[in-house]
Design an enzyme around this catalytic site. Structure first.
Site, PDB file in Angstrom:
ATOM      1  N   LYS A  15       0.820  -1.213   0.000  1.00  0.00           N
ATOM      2  CA  LYS A  15       0.000   0.000   0.000  1.00  0.00           C
ATOM      3  C   LYS A  15       0.855   1.266   0.000  1.00  0.00           C
ATOM      4  O   LYS A  15       0.481   2.274  -0.600  1.00  0.00           O
ATOM      5  CB  LYS A  15      -0.961   0.012   1.187  1.00  0.00           C
ATOM      6  CG  LYS A  15      -0.317   0.159   2.546  1.00  0.00           C
ATOM      7  CD  LYS A  15      -1.360   0.150   3.649  1.00  0.00           C
ATOM      8  CE  LYS A  15      -0.739   0.414   5.015  1.00  0.00           C
ATOM      9  NZ  LYS A  15       0.316  -0.556   5.380  1.00  0.00           N
ATOM     10  N   ARG A  90      -5.918   4.562  12.283  1.00  0.00           N
ATOM     11  CA  ARG A  90      -5.643   3.210  12.775  1.00  0.00           C
ATOM     12  C   ARG A  90      -6.705   2.734  13.764  1.00  0.00           C
ATOM     13  O   ARG A  90      -6.714   1.563  14.132  1.00  0.00           O
ATOM     14  CB  ARG A  90      -4.271   3.152  13.447  1.00  0.00           C
ATOM     15  CG  ARG A  90      -3.105   3.307  12.471  1.00  0.00           C
ATOM     16  CD  ARG A  90      -1.786   3.095  13.171  1.00  0.00           C
ATOM     17  NE  ARG A  90      -0.654   3.270  12.274  1.00  0.00           N
ATOM     18  CZ  ARG A  90      -0.144   2.313  11.504  1.00  0.00           C
ATOM     19  NH1 ARG A  90      -0.684   1.106  11.533  1.00  0.00           N
ATOM     20  NH2 ARG A  90       0.892   2.551  10.731  1.00  0.00           N
ATOM     21  N   ARG A 129      12.061  -9.361   2.252  1.00  0.00           N
ATOM     22  CA  ARG A 129      12.199  -7.916   2.139  1.00  0.00           C
ATOM     23  C   ARG A 129      13.520  -7.439   2.735  1.00  0.00           C
ATOM     24  O   ARG A 129      13.922  -7.874   3.816  1.00  0.00           O
ATOM     25  CB  ARG A 129      11.030  -7.214   2.826  1.00  0.00           C
ATOM     26  CG  ARG A 129      11.046  -5.711   2.687  1.00  0.00           C
ATOM     27  CD  ARG A 129       9.738  -5.094   3.139  1.00  0.00           C
ATOM     28  NE  ARG A 129       9.484  -5.261   4.567  1.00  0.00           N
ATOM     29  CZ  ARG A 129       8.462  -4.694   5.211  1.00  0.00           C
ATOM     30  NH1 ARG A 129       7.595  -3.952   4.543  1.00  0.00           N
ATOM     31  NH2 ARG A 129       8.302  -4.897   6.501  1.00  0.00           N
ATOM     32  N   ARG A 162      14.919  -6.804   7.929  1.00  0.00           N
ATOM     33  CA  ARG A 162      14.387  -6.205   9.152  1.00  0.00           C
ATOM     34  C   ARG A 162      14.251  -7.267  10.225  1.00  0.00           C
ATOM     35  O   ARG A 162      13.894  -8.407   9.956  1.00  0.00           O
ATOM     36  CB  ARG A 162      13.015  -5.580   8.887  1.00  0.00           C
ATOM     37  CG  ARG A 162      13.088  -4.207   8.307  1.00  0.00           C
ATOM     38  CD  ARG A 162      11.738  -3.638   7.949  1.00  0.00           C
ATOM     39  NE  ARG A 162      10.693  -3.865   8.941  1.00  0.00           N
ATOM     40  CZ  ARG A 162       9.564  -3.152   9.008  1.00  0.00           C
ATOM     41  NH1 ARG A 162       9.372  -2.157   8.160  1.00  0.00           N
ATOM     42  NH2 ARG A 162       8.657  -3.424   9.904  1.00  0.00           N
ATOM     43  N   ARG A 173       2.575 -10.384  13.582  1.00  0.00           N
ATOM     44  CA  ARG A 173       2.218  -9.017  13.174  1.00  0.00           C
ATOM     45  C   ARG A 173       0.929  -9.007  12.366  1.00  0.00           C
ATOM     46  O   ARG A 173       0.093  -8.114  12.509  1.00  0.00           O
ATOM     47  CB  ARG A 173       3.351  -8.415  12.341  1.00  0.00           C
ATOM     48  CG  ARG A 173       4.574  -8.020  13.139  1.00  0.00           C
ATOM     49  CD  ARG A 173       5.747  -7.705  12.218  1.00  0.00           C
ATOM     50  NE  ARG A 173       5.478  -6.561  11.362  1.00  0.00           N
ATOM     51  CZ  ARG A 173       6.151  -6.315  10.241  1.00  0.00           C
ATOM     52  NH1 ARG A 173       7.088  -7.156   9.819  1.00  0.00           N
ATOM     53  NH2 ARG A 173       5.879  -5.238   9.538  1.00  0.00           N
TER      54      ARG A 173
END
Length: 242
Positions: A15, A90, A129, A162, A173
């Site tokens: 996104k 959020r 990633r 990460r 997550r």
């Protein structure tokens, strides 16, 4: 009339990439909460400095503080042509506040885009990633069988994984994201300006679908805004698009 868009989607859905692309192509502000906080802190905003104090202590920034920061940014002249919000709202309280801000601006409807990607694909994306250890930029994935990049395209820094992109951490997550955003999706899903985009497609197809549904949603929102108040009150809201 302004084009006001919020992008929703789990980590790894793309996104942020699509929000940046759409904003550039339409000449809109792309606003993320991280960008706002950094910008406002540099400018010495008391509200932003308060938010920084909370984050430095490892505490969450409360709704009232985030709402105040976002409102100040969206009311500036350069945001009047429209905006693409990434990372806000959020919570339902933030979403309700954003409705009030959009109503106060009185410059176009709010389009909500929810980018959906299956869990297994999100895990695959996030586990592979890489980010720059120096500037924090996310590396573009290799295309067409090309080898994965080893240095940051922006600053030349080393690319690393990460710490929160480990598969088990990613799964947790995603569970947290689903739990926390479900009320937000329910808040928006019956609106004529709510759309779902299939984020599991190649980026070019996602971009085409996103452009199409945003334009359609904006048109729907404009038509609703032109209806008499009595008609709006009884109009059905089931308009999510798959």
């Amino acid at each position: 009339m302004a084009l006001n868009v919020i992008m929703m989607g789990p980590p790894g859905a793309g996104k942020g990439t699509q929000a940046g692309r759409f904003a550039r192509e339409r000449g809109l502000l792309k606003i993320s909460t991280g960008d706002i906080l950094r910008e406002s802190t540099k400018a010495g905003s008391p509200v932003a400095l308060r938010a920084k104090e909370l984050m430095d202590r490892g505490e969450l920034v409360d709704d009232a503080t985030m709402i105040a920061i976002v409102r100040e940014r969206l009311m500036r002249p350069d945001a009047q042509p429209g905006f693409v919000l990434d990372g806000f709202p959020r919570t339902v309280a933030q979403a309700e506040a954003l409705d009030r801000i959009v109503a106060e601006r009185n410059n176009g409807p709010l389009v909500i885009v929810d980018v959906r990607v299956p869990e297994h694909e999100l895990v695959r994306r996030l586990a592979g990633r890489l980010i720059c250890a120096k500037c924090g930029a996310t590396a573009e994935p290799a295309k067409g069988g090309a080898p994965a990049p080893t240095a940051c395209a922006k600053c030349g820094g080393e690319l690393v994984q990460r710490t929160d992109d480990d598969e088990q951490v990613v799964l947790e997550r995603l569970k947290v994201y689903d739990r926390e955003t479900k009320p937000l999706v329910e808040f928006y899903r019956d609106r004529p300006t709510f759309r779902i985009v299939n984020g599991a497609q190649p980026q070019e197809r996602v971009a085409h679908e996103m452009d199409t549904v945003i334009d359609d949603a904006a048109l729907s929102g404009a038509k609703v805004a032109q209806q008499p108040a009595a008609v709006k009150a009884v109009s059905p809201g089931k308009a999510a698009r798959a």
